[in-house]
Design a protein around this motif. Structure first.
Motif, PDB file in Angstrom:
ATOM      1  N   THR B  42       1.020  -1.048  -0.205  1.00 32.97           N
ATOM      2  CA  THR B  42       0.015   0.206   0.101  1.00 32.97           C
ATOM      3  C   THR B  42       1.138   0.646   0.015  1.00 32.97           C
ATOM      4  N   ARG B  43       1.876   1.017   0.922  1.00 29.32           N
ATOM      5  CA  ARG B  43       2.759   2.268   1.123  1.00 29.32           C
ATOM      6  C   ARG B  43       3.837   2.602  -0.357  1.00 29.32           C
ATOM      7  N   ALA B  44       3.952   1.571  -1.025  1.00 31.34           N
ATOM      8  CA  ALA B  44       4.303   1.470  -2.892  1.00 31.34           C
ATOM      9  C   ALA B  44       3.457   1.945  -3.450  1.00 31.34           C
ATOM     10  N   LEU B  45       2.322   1.979  -3.616  1.00 33.65           N
ATOM     11  CA  LEU B  45       0.929   2.079  -4.173  1.00 33.65           C
ATOM     12  C   LEU B  45       0.960   3.539  -3.855  1.00 33.65           C
ATOM     13  N   ASN B  46       0.949   4.238  -3.098  1.00 28.30           N
ATOM     14  CA  ASN B  46       0.367   5.401  -2.749  1.00 28.30           C
ATOM     15  C   ASN B  46       2.511   6.440  -2.710  1.00 28.30           C
ATOM     16  N   ALA B  47       3.505   5.659  -2.764  1.00 29.78           N
ATOM     17  CA  ALA B  47       5.069   6.230  -3.284  1.00 29.78           C
ATOM     18  C   ALA B  47       4.589   6.282  -4.760  1.00 29.78           C
ATOM     19  N   THR B  48       3.960   5.985  -5.817  1.00 29.78           N
ATOM     20  CA  THR B  48       3.808   5.922  -7.093  1.00 29.78           C
ATOM     21  C   THR B  48       2.792   6.651  -7.809  1.00 29.78           C
ATOM     22  N   LYS B  49       2.165   6.515  -6.269  1.00 28.26           N
ATOM     23  CA  LYS B  49       1.038   8.141  -6.787  1.00 28.26           C
ATOM     24  C   LYS B  49       1.363   9.064  -6.658  1.00 28.26           C
ATOM     25  N   MET B  50       2.150   9.458  -5.442  1.00 32.16           N
ATOM     26  CA  MET B  50       2.667  10.586  -5.363  1.00 32.16           C
ATOM     27  C   MET B  50       3.594  10.947  -6.239  1.00 32.16           C
ATOM     28  N   GLU B  51       4.095   9.883  -6.516  1.00 38.30           N
ATOM     29  CA  GLU B  51       4.994  10.828  -7.767  1.00 38.30           C
ATOM     30  C   GLU B  51       4.911  11.520  -8.431  1.00 38.30           C
ATOM     31  N   ARG B  52       3.889  10.816  -9.336  1.00 35.37           N
ATOM     32  CA  ARG B  52       2.867  10.846 -10.264  1.00 35.37           C
ATOM     33  C   ARG B  52       2.162  12.943 -10.414  1.00 35.37           C
ATOM     34  N   LEU B  53       2.090  12.064  -8.684  1.00 40.74           N
ATOM     35  CA  LEU B  53       0.946  14.465  -8.375  1.00 40.74           C
ATOM     36  C   LEU B  53       2.227  15.127  -8.718  1.00 40.74           C
ATOM     37  N   PHE B  54       3.504  15.199  -7.727  1.00 42.21           N
ATOM     38  CA  PHE B  54       4.398  15.551  -7.899  1.00 42.21           C
ATOM     39  C   PHE B  54       5.510  16.175  -8.781  1.00 42.21           C
ATOM     40  N   ALA B  55       5.243  15.579 -10.065  1.00 48.39           N
ATOM     41  CA  ALA B  55       5.646  14.947 -10.961  1.00 48.39           C
ATOM     42  C   ALA B  55       5.827  16.692 -12.020  1.00 48.39           C
ATOM     43  N   LYS B  56       7.019  17.390 -12.029  1.00 50.18           N
ATOM     44  CA  LYS B  56       6.045  18.857 -12.407  1.00 50.18           C
ATOM     45  C   LYS B  56       7.353  19.200 -12.802  1.00 50.18           C
ATOM     46  N   PRO B  57       8.257  18.173 -14.505  1.00 48.25           N
ATOM     47  CA  PRO B  57       9.795  18.835 -14.310  1.00 48.25           C
ATOM     48  C   PRO B  57       9.583  20.474 -15.450  1.00 48.25           C
ATOM     49  N   PHE B  58       8.844  21.378 -15.460  1.00 47.54           N
ATOM     50  CA  PHE B  58       9.659  21.725 -16.567  1.00 47.54           C
ATOM     51  C   PHE B  58      10.083  22.732 -15.348  1.00 47.54           C
ATOM     52  N   VAL B  59      11.176  23.259 -15.839  1.00 49.00           N
ATOM     53  CA  VAL B  59      11.757  24.748 -14.607  1.00 49.00           C
ATOM     54  C   VAL B  59      11.126  26.243 -15.208  1.00 49.00           C
ATOM     55  N   ALA B  60      11.810  26.755 -16.038  1.00 49.62           N
ATOM     56  CA  ALA B  60      11.741  27.950 -16.651  1.00 49.62           C
ATOM     57  C   ALA B  60      12.142  27.855 -18.139  1.00 49.62           C
ATOM     58  N   SER B  61      12.645  29.089 -18.968  1.00 53.77           N
ATOM     59  CA  SER B  61      12.293  28.929 -20.501  1.00 53.77           C
ATOM     60  C   SER B  61      12.790  29.769 -20.883  1.00 53.77           C
ATOM     61  N   LEU B  62      14.382  30.091 -21.436  1.00 52.18           N
ATOM     62  CA  LEU B  62      15.024  30.859 -21.781  1.00 52.18           C
ATOM     63  C   LEU B  62      14.860  31.678 -22.318  1.00 52.18           C
ATOM     64  N   GLY B  63      14.331  32.789 -23.119  1.00 52.67           N
ATOM     65  CA  GLY B  63      13.946  33.201 -24.344  1.00 52.67           C
ATOM     66  C   GLY B  63      14.515  34.475 -24.562  1.00 52.67           C
TER      67      GLY B  63
END
Lengths: 555, 445
Positions: B42-63
């Motif tokens: 159950t903890r592994a399942l929760n950890a996987t779900k939270m990883e997807r929840l916090f997956a926000k890879p975009f940091v910045a755009s340099l224009g």
């Protein structure tokens, strides 16, 4: 590659050793011939281990010159290691790939370390269990509770008390999981929850109906009462929170703490599971086995045991409409049953005045004892003491699965009315008895588990700790689909499915991707490729393959 | 009688003052902790779900570029500096921590084909469509001083790639031939050619620093040793490779990005079959760069996504895409293993996290312990179907999703045909060609 392995075999050459070392080095090089691959791979490990041991020894010698009389690690007794052992060591087959072997060895080493650390930690446990020993001529079963209360300190003596509640019928009781709070439910409708050590009354109500059973839910905040028609849930202050009409004619209840499930057995033969965290009925099973009066849970795997008037005991999980197992236990009806907390033994008592002990993992009958008057209520303590109530006498037996004679109980106590419910208080040497004239708390030295784990159940927890624990427990809530006879099934390898999938893959691809190619010996010159020589080479490889397939002799 | 009843002193279990921490006595007895495996699951399942929840890879755009970004280069010593070259000849030096452009250099007329920084970090080289190689200072010129290159080399043909040696003052360019230059000379010290008239990329091996590899237009990858006078060997594939990158940890492995939507990892000693074929892109793969740990690499593709592959697996573990990011031309993995930079042809450089759900910044020890525990749990239960399904799921833009499906159907159809041919022909007459062998035509010494 062999280049890296060679560096383990020899220390690096120094500039003055060039001439001398060259001759020696060449001699060594010719020794390690390409055929002895296995040995050269083992040697660096041995040499590495020897070097490590040498380092340890140099650390062990002291400046004063004295020697350590007990060198090495402190030994751990085998029983201690067995207590913490989970599963067996994995036998790595010799044909496995190097990377697989390395991974397995590393994880085994980590498990070993964890096992040893846990086994050593037992020295640090603060408390020791209680005991009661009579004098030479005295039987422990003749010792009165008042004598025990006088002999021990005031706090422990106060654990023996009687509540005279004669008005509202025989009482059922339940201790909360931390052992702090006691819930009493009288047949004629009186429900009260008290902190039994401080005698603080948390709530006291009369529901004006027949009460069949009372049970605490996951904490001391809520409890469930099985009333005449329906199931009611109350707050710890006595406020009615829910009236669940789907659960009707409930006779017995069991709370599965790690699944947040309330299992109820009804008079109409229905076994229903209620998820108290979400508030939904998970499963309703029509058992078709008549009135369900006798119920117990196996704390190890959350299976519900039901006893029936035809002498059978059936085991249920919410995932199946049929019982998982049906055992014929008694020649008359089953009066009471209980399972120990490690999930190994089940004790049942029946109308045939027998008390039987079963190994519930192998489903084998272990012992059978004769009690002159059959036991109507059974309860097992955390340390394996069995309490059996007959009429208004409660007897406590020790070492039930040892197989010795059960003629003399460990302790005995007579209460003022017919016993209606017995329950041990967790983490305390106390047995609670609910009877017709109220409630009695009896001191049973050696019943409770002396050392609790504060991260699991902490009797001394503060409000903040309880709140944090509740959140963590809800996050770890196990889904009811995982309830089965073997709780560790998820960690096992599903060999059957793998083999089936492999067969399908071979059919789809047309060849076996995992199969090794047949050995084709190379054509050698100078007469080494005669038919006989080729056959000999083939046999050597076949012999080595056979050797690899045989299991190793050592551990 | 001898009697002892269990009696605990509350002073041993309750803290003395509210300023103390709570006491937590432990008992590791397994009977006190039932359901170990289901709770861990159950903890592994929760950890996987939270990883997807916090997956926000975009940091910045340099224009700031005024034309598509054609090349990126890392600074050899500084983590926060990055160089980029655009298709209008401008080179910009960026500071990543402040996300701003430090200076702009009008370097070439025409495309800036490649940039590489010198190992000491004081200068960098650029090659462009105006057939020149220019060396520039890394630090900005003083006030009112015009930006002048340190050195300019005029060549006879367009140079398409450049790479500098790890420790010596030599660099290699590729164009019509692969040339090795000394920094002090204006003509190459050595020139390699093998019947090919254009090379697209040249790379020095970071570990075995005398070796080079280049991608040629005759669908081959050529290996050179700087000390020899002729190339070592070449492997010819079915389609052309665009770029290649050496594994910084394994001296003999390199990965090339190919036009047939795949990437191939080769062992330079055994070029007959690739070590791994990495398949997941739905259009030509344009650039590839390894992580400094050597365990993963990132690839940029014409299909507007960048993918992160583990070095030994055939499929990507992560895909990054945005509506605003069009065809990704170049990609780099930052030297601290945390960020991935992508330059695309809509004039932006984007900074992404290499681990999409990683928390940036300083973590407390408890956070670190929780992160490590969750990682171990996910690794333990990663093969269970529910956990696997959540961990593998990535959102894709609709056309890429459809294109992937179409490619899968095409591949399945080809495979079925091969199997049928094999099944219905004389055993042994039709050999089974594995996936890896399919893509290599020949190896020439």
């Amino acid at each position: 590659s062999r280049l890296i392995l060679r560096s383990y075999l020899k220390p690096p050459k120094r500039y003055w050793e060039v001439n001398a070392g060259e001759e020696n080095g060449e001699a060594e090089n010719t020794d390690v011939s390409p055929n002895q691959d296995n040995i050269s791979k083992e040697q660096p490990d041995k040499i590495r281990d020897e070097r490590r041991q040498k380092k340890k020894r140099s650390h062990g010698s002291f400046i004063s010159g004295k020697k350590d009389p007990f060198p090495g690690e402190a030994p751990i007794p085998n029983e201690q290691l067995k207590k913490f052992q989970r599963g067996e060591k994995f036998q790595v087959s010799v044909t496995a790939r190097q990377k697989v072997k390395e991974t397995i060895l590393r994880s085994e080493a980590a498990s070993d370390l964890a096992l040893k650390q846990a086994a050593r930690y037992d020295l640090l446990l603060p408390e020791e269990s209680g005991f009661l020993e009579g004098d030479d001529d005295e039987d422990t079963c003749t010792i009165l509770q008042e004598d025990i209360a006088d002999a021990v300190d005031i706090t422990s003596g106060a654990k023996y008390f009687n509540l005279h509640l004669t008005q509202f019928g025989p009482y059922r009781l339940d201790y909360s999981r931390t052992g702090r709070h006691l819930l009493l439910g009288g047949k004629r409708g009186h429900v009260s929850c008290i902190e039994w050590q401080t005698k603080n009354l948390t709530c006291e109500i009369n529901v004006m109906e027949t009460i069949h059973d009372v049970k605490w839910l996951h904490s001391e905040a809520m409890f469930a009462v099985a009333q005449k028609q329906w199931l009611y849930i109350y707050d710890s202050k006595g406020i009615e929170l829910h009236c669940i009409k789907k659960f009707n004619n409930v006779l017995r209840m069991q709370f599965l703490p790690y699944h947040f499930l309330l299992a109820t057995a009804s008079a109409t033969g229905f076994l229903q599971y209620l998820d108290v965290s979400v508030g939904k009925e998970v499963s309703a099973i029509g058992t078709k086995l008549g009135r369900l009066d006798v119920m117990a849970q196996n704390p190890h795997n959350a299976i519900v045991h039901l006893g029936h008037p035809n002498g059978t005991v059936s085991l249920w999980s919410p995932n199946q409409r049929e019982p998982l197992v049906k055992m014929l236990c008694h020649r008359g009806g089953v009066r009471s049953l209980t399972v120990d907390r490690s999930g190994t033994y089940m004790v049942t008592s029946g109308l045939d005045r027998k008390l039987k002990v079963y190994d519930i993992r192998a489903f084998k009958a272990l012992h059978s004892y004769f009690l002159p008057a059959g036991a109507s209520c059974l309860s097992l303590s955390q340390r394996g003491l069995l309490s059996a109530a007959t009429g208004d006498v409660v007897q406590v037996y020790r070492d039930v699965w040892g197989g010795g004679s059960m003629s003399k109980p460990y302790m005995a106590h007579r209460v003022r009315g017919a016993v209606w419910g017995v329950d041990y208080c967790p983490f305390e040497d106390v047995l609670g008895i609910g009877h017709e004239a109220g409630f009695t708390s009896m001191i049973v030295p050696g019943a409770g588990e002396p050392n609790f784990d504060a991260l699991d159940m902490n009797p001394y927890r503060s409000t903040k700790q309880r709140q944090e624990w509740e959140v963590k427990a809800l996050l770890d809530k196990v889904q009811p689909e995982l309830i089965g006879l073997d709780p560790g099934l998820l960690s096992k390898v599903d060999q059957a499915t793998f083999e089936q999938k492999h067969k399908e893959r071979v059919e789809a691809l047309g060849y076996d991707p995992l199969a090794t190619e047949k050995f084709k010996p190379r054509l050698k010159k100078r007469g080494r490729s005669s038919a006989g020589a080729v056959e000999r080479r083939k046999k050597k490889v076949a012999h080595e393959d056979q050797k690899a397939l045989r299991p190793p002799m050592y551990d | 009688m001898k009697v002892k009843v269990l009696c605990r002193n509350p002073d041993d279990y309750v803290r003395e003052t509210t300023r103390d921490i709570q006491r937590v006595p432990r008992n590791y007895d397994p009977t006190l902790h039932p359901f170990e495996v289901p709770r861990e699951y159950t903890r592994a399942l929760n950890a996987t779900k939270m990883e997807r929840l916090f997956a926000k890879p975009f940091v910045a755009s340099l224009g700031g570029h005024r034309d598509g970004v054609s090349c990126l280069a890392k600074h050899a010593k500084s983590l926060s500096t990055v160089l980029s070259g655009a298709c209008d000849g401008e080179v910009k030096v960026w500071n990543l921590s402040r996300r701003e452009c430090l200076r702009t250099i009008p370097a070439h007329e025409g495309f800036v084909r490649a940039i590489c920084s010198r190992f000491c970090g004081t200068s960098f080289f650029t090659v462009g469509d105006d057939k020149t190689v220019k060396q520039w200072r890394m630090e900005a010129p003083g006030y009112r001083v015009r930006e002048e290159p340190l050195n300019t080399i005029l060549g006879k043909a367009v140079y398409t790639g450049i790479d500098h040696h790890q420790s010596e003052g030599t660099f290699a360019t590729c164009g019509q031939t692969v040339d090795i230059w000394d920094e002090q000379r204006t003509s190459p010290i050595r020139s390699f050619s093998w019947g090919v008239d254009s090379f697209s990329c040249v790379r020095y091996n970071p570990v075995e620093t005398e070796l080079l590899a280049s991608c040629a237009s005759d669908r081959s990858i050529v290996l050179y040793d700087m000390r020899e006078s002729t190339p070592l060997k070449k492997v010819i594939m079915k389609l052309r490779s665009n770029t290649l990158c050496w594994n910084p940890m394994e001296a003999y492995n390199f990965t090339c990005s190919n036009e047939d939507y795949n990437l191939y990892t080769y062992d330079m000693r055994y070029l007959e079959t690739p070590v791994t074929v990495h398949m997941d892109h739905v259009s030509a793969v344009l650039d590839v760069d390894y992580s400094p740990t050597g365990k993963e690499f990132v690839s940029a593709s014409f299909d507007r996504t960048i993918r992160i592959f583990p070095k030994d697996k055939g499929h990507s573990r992560e895909v990054y895409h945005t509506k605003r990011m069009q065809h990704v031309i170049c990609v780099r993995w930052s030297a601290d293993n945390k960020y991935v930079l992508s330059g695309s042809d809509e004039m932006n450089i984007r900074v992404w996290k290499a681990n999409a759900s990683e928390k940036l910044g300083v973590l407390t020890s408890r956070e670190k312990a929780a992160v490590q525990y969750n990682q171990k749990l996910k690794a333990k239960f990663k093969n269970h179907p529910k956990v696997r399904r959540i961990a593998h799921h990535r959102h894709l833009p609709r056309d890429i999703f459809k294109q992937k499906r179409e490619l899968r159907d095409m591949k399945e159809a080809r495979r079925r045909k091969e199997q049928n041919v094999h099944k219905h022909s004389k055993p042994g007459s039709v050999p089974i060609v594995t996936e890896k062998e399919k893509h290599v035509v020949t190896v020439v010494e």
